[in-house]
Design a protein around this motif. Structure first.
Motif, PDB file in Angstrom:
ATOM      1  N   THR A 103       0.845  -1.347   0.097  1.00  0.00           N
ATOM      2  CA  THR A 103      -0.100   0.112  -0.058  1.00  0.00           C
ATOM      3  C   THR A 103       0.873   1.480   0.061  1.00  0.00           C
ATOM      4  OG1 THR A 103      -0.159  -0.454   2.237  1.00  0.00           O
ATOM      5  CG2 THR A 103      -2.068  -0.909   1.253  1.00  0.00           C
ATOM      6  N   PHE A 104       1.949   1.147   0.768  1.00  0.00           N
ATOM      7  CA  PHE A 104       2.835   2.087   0.728  1.00  0.00           C
ATOM      8  C   PHE A 104       3.428   2.565  -0.700  1.00  0.00           C
ATOM      9  CE2 PHE A 104       7.599   2.981   1.189  1.00  0.00           C
ATOM     10  CZ  PHE A 104       7.678   4.370   1.346  1.00  0.00           C
ATOM     11  N   VAL A 105       3.733   1.581  -1.361  1.00  0.00           N
ATOM     12  CA  VAL A 105       4.545   1.595  -2.613  1.00  0.00           C
ATOM     13  C   VAL A 105       3.375   2.106  -3.670  1.00  0.00           C
ATOM     14  CG1 VAL A 105       5.337   0.504  -4.958  1.00  0.00           C
ATOM     15  CG2 VAL A 105       6.061  -0.142  -2.466  1.00  0.00           C
ATOM     16  N   TYR A 106       2.212   1.689  -3.631  1.00  0.00           N
ATOM     17  CA  TYR A 106       1.067   2.389  -4.326  1.00  0.00           C
ATOM     18  C   TYR A 106       0.888   3.766  -4.118  1.00  0.00           C
ATOM     19  CZ  TYR A 106      -3.830   3.205  -5.572  1.00  0.00           C
ATOM     20  OH  TYR A 106      -4.969   3.682  -6.361  1.00  0.00           O
ATOM     21  N   ARG A 107       0.999   4.023  -2.739  1.00  0.00           N
ATOM     22  CA  ARG A 107       0.727   5.630  -2.738  1.00  0.00           C
ATOM     23  C   ARG A 107       1.728   6.537  -3.259  1.00  0.00           C
ATOM     24  NH1 ARG A 107      -0.522   4.215   2.615  1.00  0.00           N
ATOM     25  NH2 ARG A 107       1.242   5.401   3.299  1.00  0.00           N
ATOM     26  N   GLU A 108       3.100   5.755  -2.793  1.00  0.00           N
ATOM     27  CA  GLU A 108       4.204   6.742  -2.988  1.00  0.00           C
ATOM     28  C   GLU A 108       4.588   6.527  -4.677  1.00  0.00           C
ATOM     29  OE1 GLU A 108       7.422   8.780  -1.867  1.00  0.00           O
ATOM     30  OE2 GLU A 108       5.641   8.033  -0.805  1.00  0.00           O
ATOM     31  N   GLY A 109       4.797   5.312  -5.059  1.00  0.00           N
ATOM     32  CA  GLY A 109       5.120   5.007  -6.369  1.00  0.00           C
ATOM     33  C   GLY A 109       4.363   5.378  -7.453  1.00  0.00           C
ATOM     34  N   LEU A 110       3.189   4.718  -7.314  1.00  0.00           N
ATOM     35  CA  LEU A 110       2.336   4.936  -8.772  1.00  0.00           C
ATOM     36  C   LEU A 110       1.811   6.304  -8.588  1.00  0.00           C
ATOM     37  CD1 LEU A 110       0.528   1.489  -9.013  1.00  0.00           C
ATOM     38  CD2 LEU A 110       2.280   2.552 -10.622  1.00  0.00           C
ATOM     39  N   ASN A 111       1.185   6.566  -7.462  1.00  0.00           N
ATOM     40  CA  ASN A 111       0.588   8.011  -7.490  1.00  0.00           C
ATOM     41  C   ASN A 111       1.333   9.021  -7.774  1.00  0.00           C
ATOM     42  OD1 ASN A 111      -1.817   6.508  -6.828  1.00  0.00           O
ATOM     43  ND2 ASN A 111      -1.956   7.319  -4.645  1.00  0.00           N
ATOM     44  N   ASN A 112       2.478   9.017  -7.626  1.00  0.00           N
ATOM     45  CA  ASN A 112       3.469  10.015  -7.593  1.00  0.00           C
ATOM     46  C   ASN A 112       4.585   9.818  -9.021  1.00  0.00           C
ATOM     47  OD1 ASN A 112       2.540  11.335  -5.721  1.00  0.00           O
ATOM     48  ND2 ASN A 112       4.309  11.206  -4.320  1.00  0.00           N
ATOM     49  N   GLY A 113       4.241   8.626  -9.581  1.00  0.00           N
ATOM     50  CA  GLY A 113       5.022   8.150 -10.801  1.00  0.00           C
ATOM     51  C   GLY A 113       6.518   7.985 -10.411  1.00  0.00           C
ATOM     52  N   GLN A 114       6.478   7.634  -9.306  1.00  0.00           N
ATOM     53  CA  GLN A 114       8.119   7.049  -8.951  1.00  0.00           C
ATOM     54  C   GLN A 114       8.221   5.459  -9.505  1.00  0.00           C
ATOM     55  OE1 GLN A 114       9.535   9.583  -7.072  1.00  0.00           O
ATOM     56  NE2 GLN A 114       8.626   9.747  -5.328  1.00  0.00           N
ATOM     57  N   PHE A 115       8.430   5.191 -10.486  1.00  0.00           N
ATOM     58  CA  PHE A 115       8.712   4.161 -11.284  1.00  0.00           C
ATOM     59  C   PHE A 115      10.013   3.328 -10.647  1.00  0.00           C
ATOM     60  CE2 PHE A 115       6.456   6.499 -14.452  1.00  0.00           C
ATOM     61  CZ  PHE A 115       5.309   5.931 -14.358  1.00  0.00           C
ATOM     62  N   SER A 116      10.825   3.960 -10.588  1.00  0.00           N
ATOM     63  CA  SER A 116      12.135   3.365 -10.136  1.00  0.00           C
ATOM     64  C   SER A 116      12.070   3.035  -8.698  1.00  0.00           C
ATOM     65  CB  SER A 116      13.387   4.240 -10.320  1.00  0.00           C
ATOM     66  OG  SER A 116      13.652   4.497 -11.462  1.00  0.00           O
ATOM     67  N   PHE A 117      11.196   3.506  -8.018  1.00  0.00           N
ATOM     68  CA  PHE A 117      11.131   3.082  -6.489  1.00  0.00           C
ATOM     69  C   PHE A 117      10.155   1.951  -6.409  1.00  0.00           C
ATOM     70  CE2 PHE A 117       8.725   3.690  -2.503  1.00  0.00           C
ATOM     71  CZ  PHE A 117       9.755   3.378  -1.480  1.00  0.00           C
ATOM     72  N   GLY A 118       9.101   2.272  -7.102  1.00  0.00           N
ATOM     73  CA  GLY A 118       8.274   0.802  -7.031  1.00  0.00           C
ATOM     74  C   GLY A 118       8.999  -0.374  -7.668  1.00  0.00           C
ATOM     75  N   THR A 119       9.748  -0.331  -8.635  1.00  0.00           N
ATOM     76  CA  THR A 119      10.579  -1.376  -9.160  1.00  0.00           C
ATOM     77  C   THR A 119      11.374  -1.763  -8.192  1.00  0.00           C
ATOM     78  OG1 THR A 119      10.379  -0.447 -11.102  1.00  0.00           O
ATOM     79  CG2 THR A 119      11.904  -2.209 -11.106  1.00  0.00           C
ATOM     80  N   ALA A 120      12.092  -0.948  -7.429  1.00  0.00           N
ATOM     81  CA  ALA A 120      13.212  -1.429  -6.475  1.00  0.00           C
ATOM     82  C   ALA A 120      12.463  -2.321  -5.292  1.00  0.00           C
ATOM     83  CB  ALA A 120      13.927  -0.209  -5.812  1.00  0.00           C
ATOM     84  N   VAL A 121      11.477  -1.750  -4.893  1.00  0.00           N
ATOM     85  CA  VAL A 121      10.790  -2.430  -3.865  1.00  0.00           C
ATOM     86  C   VAL A 121      10.277  -3.896  -4.508  1.00  0.00           C
ATOM     87  CG1 VAL A 121       8.585  -2.590  -2.470  1.00  0.00           C
ATOM     88  CG2 VAL A 121       9.811  -0.281  -2.706  1.00  0.00           C
ATOM     89  N   GLY A 122       9.815  -3.869  -5.668  1.00  0.00           N
ATOM     90  CA  GLY A 122       9.317  -4.994  -6.214  1.00  0.00           C
ATOM     91  C   GLY A 122      10.463  -6.039  -6.171  1.00  0.00           C
ATOM     92  N   LEU A 123      11.594  -5.536  -6.629  1.00  0.00           N
ATOM     93  CA  LEU A 123      12.870  -6.419  -6.695  1.00  0.00           C
ATOM     94  C   LEU A 123      13.171  -7.088  -5.366  1.00  0.00           C
ATOM     95  CD1 LEU A 123      14.511  -7.247  -9.093  1.00  0.00           C
ATOM     96  CD2 LEU A 123      16.213  -5.127  -8.594  1.00  0.00           C
ATOM     97  N   PHE A 124      13.305  -5.974  -4.251  1.00  0.00           N
ATOM     98  CA  PHE A 124      13.327  -6.407  -3.008  1.00  0.00           C
ATOM     99  C   PHE A 124      12.423  -7.794  -2.654  1.00  0.00           C
ATOM    100  CE2 PHE A 124      12.147  -5.587   1.311  1.00  0.00           C
ATOM    101  CZ  PHE A 124      13.307  -5.919   2.223  1.00  0.00           C
ATOM    102  N   LYS A 125      11.434  -7.519  -2.829  1.00  0.00           N
ATOM    103  CA  LYS A 125      10.271  -8.400  -2.503  1.00  0.00           C
ATOM    104  C   LYS A 125      10.617  -9.675  -3.230  1.00  0.00           C
ATOM    105  CE  LYS A 125       6.182  -7.539  -2.252  1.00  0.00           C
ATOM    106  NZ  LYS A 125       4.757  -7.151  -2.609  1.00  0.00           N
ATOM    107  N   SER A 126      10.819  -9.717  -4.226  1.00  0.00           N
ATOM    108  CA  SER A 126      11.189 -11.012  -5.091  1.00  0.00           C
ATOM    109  C   SER A 126      12.333 -11.527  -4.661  1.00  0.00           C
ATOM    110  CB  SER A 126      11.331 -10.629  -6.487  1.00  0.00           C
ATOM    111  OG  SER A 126      10.205 -10.110  -7.171  1.00  0.00           O
ATOM    112  N   ALA A 127      13.414 -10.776  -4.367  1.00  0.00           N
ATOM    113  CA  ALA A 127      14.676 -11.407  -3.580  1.00  0.00           C
ATOM    114  C   ALA A 127      14.413 -12.009  -2.382  1.00  0.00           C
ATOM    115  CB  ALA A 127      15.809 -10.159  -3.557  1.00  0.00           C
TER     116      ALA A 127
END
Lengths: 596, 298
Positions: free
Chosen positions: B252-276
């Motif tokens: 939910t944090f990434v949704y608010r922070e990354g998508l709503n503000n268009g911070q794609f790199s940050f969203g990807t970083a968190v996704g990558l972190f979770k996958s790792a």
């Protein structure tokens, strides 16, 4: 931004509910490809003299050789209602043929998508792949800033000066403060689509409850509190059960939202405007000419104190903190709450549902209450709903303006306007948004008006929402702010008056409660608190905005729910400033100094 | 070898399209993950965006609320993982003991219905049934003399509500795989046990449970990979500012922070972190399953 999506949706919804039939009716045109060529020719248009006196007749611009303008649009096909006749579509319809024939403008859609998210994605893809952008298209928020940063857009100052409708120029000047998002280096890069600006808050109260308890409509905040108390404790619905409360309010998104907002309470206590759910709203102007964020102003404590007091006494919905506006309104619609704030259109949805559930339930609009110091007011909803921008390689902006000016003149309906197209005198396209019967223009209820079935725009006798057809290269279909005031007054004075202009046709379609509410709002002349920051998100807003929004909304609710004392507010302010708020304040003021 | 190919080449050809698709849509996009290490801007593209190294990862961990968000995620996801394993197993075992076929089928269908409702709808329903004024659950509590509980607005109750409602939604559906396993057990085993005088309880303990273990381990192993998924849809639809401190999760944090503000790199970083993290956990749990239960997928 969610809020913006919501607002946008709401606006669509409100337009759909309140204005749709009207707007639909107002779109007129007279090009007939099939229905009645005679009618269109009989209007004073006449194509032949136009060719000779092109300069004399400003409205009659025809481009030869024809120009092609590319654009893009969101068309979801389902929610737009009766936008096209069977067999017609966004890419093939009467208006496009009319433009081609009469103006020499070919419209080509580079892409048509069904969802706004897809539209933004498309723009981003075009940006990252270096593809060609459409000539004229709508953009907002983040994609708009990307386009600006990438230098893909055309500066418009010169074109506006040369081609734009004089009245539109005046609007741009008047509302210049709302255009920060499309200004860069002192130039303007986008044309705004304005809202009507008529969604200011009114106070909706169950009139039958007031009468049951022998109460007067509240004039002051103290009266208001008393009504809350009586509605909560005095069994206003006379069912012998203690099952009612005073105020239905959504607090999940803070004091300001698109429905059920409490900006009126705020305004009765202070001249500050407060919102916690978006760091871009509200930036108030101080006596020193500097901007400051409303939610951290000490006056906010007055609001928090009041709300917390009412919450502890049970006057407001105990679950307000978990409800969004739609959910909160259910409480009013189900007859459990007697007061809700919000825009004029609430008179239909959601409040007419209360009457559906219980024929006695009667929500009526009232003027906003005044505070202990005589303060009364409301917040001004941001005026722009998006921008139309242009590819910097676009060659035919004169053609774009030729079409835009026509539509704008039609909306303006000003006497003697040289840009008003006489072919659109009665409406946009005959057989679409209006029909003529014995010389009389009819824009709805065709069956009742006695129009033969074969002349109805649609087989079922319904009206068409022609806005979608007319929008194409415009990107957005702008309103002229506050242009419906006279029409509202006219129908308030005489509900059966004959509508003469398109705006009056629209206004007449409003439900009685909506019309009354619009009148209540117009007649209560109070200052509407403006948001003075309209620029793009600053760097710190981007990196810290969400954190601050969360902090503010959470702290407000904790105080209102009594989990923290009002004194906690000072601690919250300190946290807010330390976590980037101070930096944002500096950035905002830097922006303001430059763009004032 | 040549004979083998001559015989089997049509199968390889049939397999080819699937392989190409997997390569194109699963492996090629993996390269897009590099934007996690960039300050990606759409108009600069992957090639042109500046590199920032681990900046976005650092941001997640140094964010003032970062610790709280990760902690919330772990607690909610951890309890969900355990509850979503135990409840369906117990339910499957109980249902397996039911002899009336009609009743069994009815219950089975009935309990997995909520799985097909989206959280958008269930969120609204939950707000109503958990309402402190007139909600079914609170009225029930009141009739026992217990005070109303503000399930969705009280931080102490929110996680519990999230976990319980998720179990309620999913247990019927998750039980299907266990029921199938139980049905697949050779009846001869039960017959033999009965002849030897085993009680029902002993049959369950000594036949059903041990034979279910392999599938339980598979399910547990696979779900461990999602330890950082605490249920985005669910929480987004029922959380609110009153419970941010207990209910805000990474997604939910990434949704608010990354998508709503268009911070794609940050969203990807968190996704990558979770996958790792998920990948590491799957490897570990698979090793353990092999060591402890001698279980292997391949």
């Amino acid at each position: 931004m969610i809020r913006y999506v919501k607002v946008a949706r709401l606006v669509t919804l409100s337009v759909a509910i309140a204005l749709l039939p009207t707007l639909a009716a107002c779109t007129n045109s007279n090009n007939q490809n099939s229905a009645s060529p005679a009618a269109s020719n009989s209007t004073p248009s006449a194509t032949e003299p136009a060719k000779e006196e092109e300069s004399a007749e400003k409205w009659n611009q025809k481009f030869d050789p024809p120009v092609t303008i590319t654009t893009a649009i969101v068309d979801d096909g389902t929610s737009r209602g009766n936008a096209f006749k069977p067999g017609e579509s966004m890419e093939d319809n009467a208006n496009l043929r009319w433009m081609k024939e009469n103006m020499g403008i070919n419209v080509k859609f580079d892409f048509i998508v069904t969802k706004p998210e897809d539209y933004d994605t498309k723009l981003r893809l075009l940006l990252s792949s270096g593809g060609k952008l459409p000539d004229a298209f709508a953009a907002g928020n983040d994609p708009l800033q990307n386009l600006l940063a990438a230098n893909k857009l055309m500066p418009l100052d010169e074109a506006i000066d040369k081609y734009a409708h004089p009245e539109y120029k005046k609007l741009l000047e008047k509302y210049s403060y709302a255009l920060g998002e499309v200004k860069k280096d002192g130039k303007i890069y986008g044309l705004p689509a304005f809202f009507m600006g008529d969604e200011g808050t009114v106070m909706w109260i169950r009139k039958d409850w007031l009468e049951n308890l022998g109460l007067e409509p509240p004039k002051t905040l103290d009266d208001f509190e008393n009504v809350l108390k009586q509605f909560t404790e005095g069994d206003p619905d006379k069912n012998g059960k203690n099952d009612t409360i005073g105020l239905a309010v959504p607090l999940k998104e803070g004091p300001w939202t698109w429905m059920g907002q409490t900006d009126a309470i705020v305004s009765a206590l202070t001249d500050q405007m407060i919102n916690t759910y978006d760091v871009r709203l509200f930036w108030n102007k101080g006596a020193d000419g500097k901007l400051s964020y409303g939610a951290i102003h000490p006056d906010a404590k007055l609001y928090l104190q009041k709300m917390s007091d009412w919450m502890s006494k049970g006057f407001v919905d105990k679950e307000a903190g978990i409800k969004d506006p739609g959910k909160a309104s259910e409480l009013a619609a189900s007859g459990k709450a007697g007061i809700m704030f919000g825009p004029f259109w609430m008179g239909d949805w959601p409040l007419s549902d209360a009457t559906k559930n219980n024929p006695d339930a009667d929500f009526q609009p009232y003027p906003l209450p005044s505070g202990p110091n005589g303060l009364v007011g409301r917040a001004e909803k941001p005026l722009t709903q998006g921008f139309t921008v242009f590819n910097k390689d676009f060659q035919h902006i004169d053609a774009w303006f030729a079409y835009f000016n026509k539509i704008f003149a039609k909306k303006l309906e000003m006497e003697g306007d040289p840009l008003a197209d006489p072919r659109w005198k009665d409406g946009y396209h005959e057989g679409y948004d209006y029909v003529k019967l014995d010389g009389k223009v009819i824009k709805g209820n065709y069956e009742e008006a006695g129009v033969p079935a074969d002349q109805w725009p649609l087989k079922d006798g319904g009206t068409m929402d022609i806005r979608f057809m007319m929008t194409n290269i415009l990107g957005n279909f702008t309103s002229i702010p506050h242009s419906n005031v006279a029409a509202v007054k006219k129908f308030l004075a005489d509900p059966n008056a004959e509508p003469l202009t398109s705006m009056e046709f629209d206004t007449k379609q409003m439900k009685k409660r909506q019309l009354d509410a619009a009148g209540v709002r117009i007649n209560q002349t109070v200052t509407e608190g403006k948001n003075y920051f309209t620029g793009p998100m600053t760097p710190t807003m981007k990196s810290k905005g969400e954190l601050l929004k969360k902090l503010a909304t959470e702290s407000y609710l904790k105080i209102i729910y009594g989990e923290k004392p009002v004194e906690y507010f000072d601690e919250f302010v300190k946290q807010w400033l330390d976590n980037g708020g101070q930096k944002i304040t500096d950035e905002v003021n830097e922006w303001y100094a430059k763009n004032q | 070898m040549a004979a083998y190919w001559r015989k089997t080449w049509p199968f390889h050809v049939l397999l080819l399209p699937a392989l190409v698709l997997v390569f194109l849509f699963q492996y090629v996009p993996l390269f897009g993950a590099v934007i996690a290490f960039q300050d990606y801007e759409p108009w600069l593209g992957i090639k042109g965006s500046p590199w920032v190294g681990f900046e976005h990862f650092r941001y997640l961990f140094t964010y003032p609320d970062g610790k709280q968000i990760i902690w919330n995620t772990l607690i909610i996801a951890g309890f969900k993982l355990i509850a979503n394993l135990i409840v369906p197993i117990v339910f499957a075992l109980l249902l397996n003991e039911v002899r009336k076929m009609f009743f069994k089928r009815f219950v089975q269908t009935f309990v997995y219905l909520p799985h097909f409702l989206s959280w958008v709808i269930l969120g609204g329903i939950l707000i109503d049934i958990l309402s402190t004024e007139g909600g079914i659950i609170n009225r029930l509590l009141n009739s026992f003399g217990i005070q109303s509980v503000f399930f969705l607005g009280d931080g102490r109750w929110f996680r519990f509500t999230v976990i319980l409602s998720d179990v309620w939604k999913e247990f019927g559906f998750s039980a299907i795989i266990f029921l199938a396993t139980l049905v697949g057990i050779n009846p001869a085993l039960y017959e033999a046990a009965e002849i030897d005088g085993a009680t029902r309880w002993q049959q369950v303990k000594l036949i059903s449970v041990p034979l279910m273990m392999p599938i339980v381990i598979v399910v547990a192993t696979l779900s461990l990979g999602r330890i950082l998924d605490a249920g985005f849809d669910q929480i987004l639809n029922i959380y609110n500012p009153l419970v941010y401190s207990h209910g805000d999760i990474i997604d939910t944090f990434v949704y608010r922070e990354g998508l709503n503000n268009g911070q794609f790199s940050f969203g990807t970083a968190v996704g990558l972190f979770k996958s790792a993290i998920g990948f590491i956990l799957i490897v570990i749990s698979y090793r353990m399953a092999f060591k402890l239960a001698n279980y292997r997928i391949f």
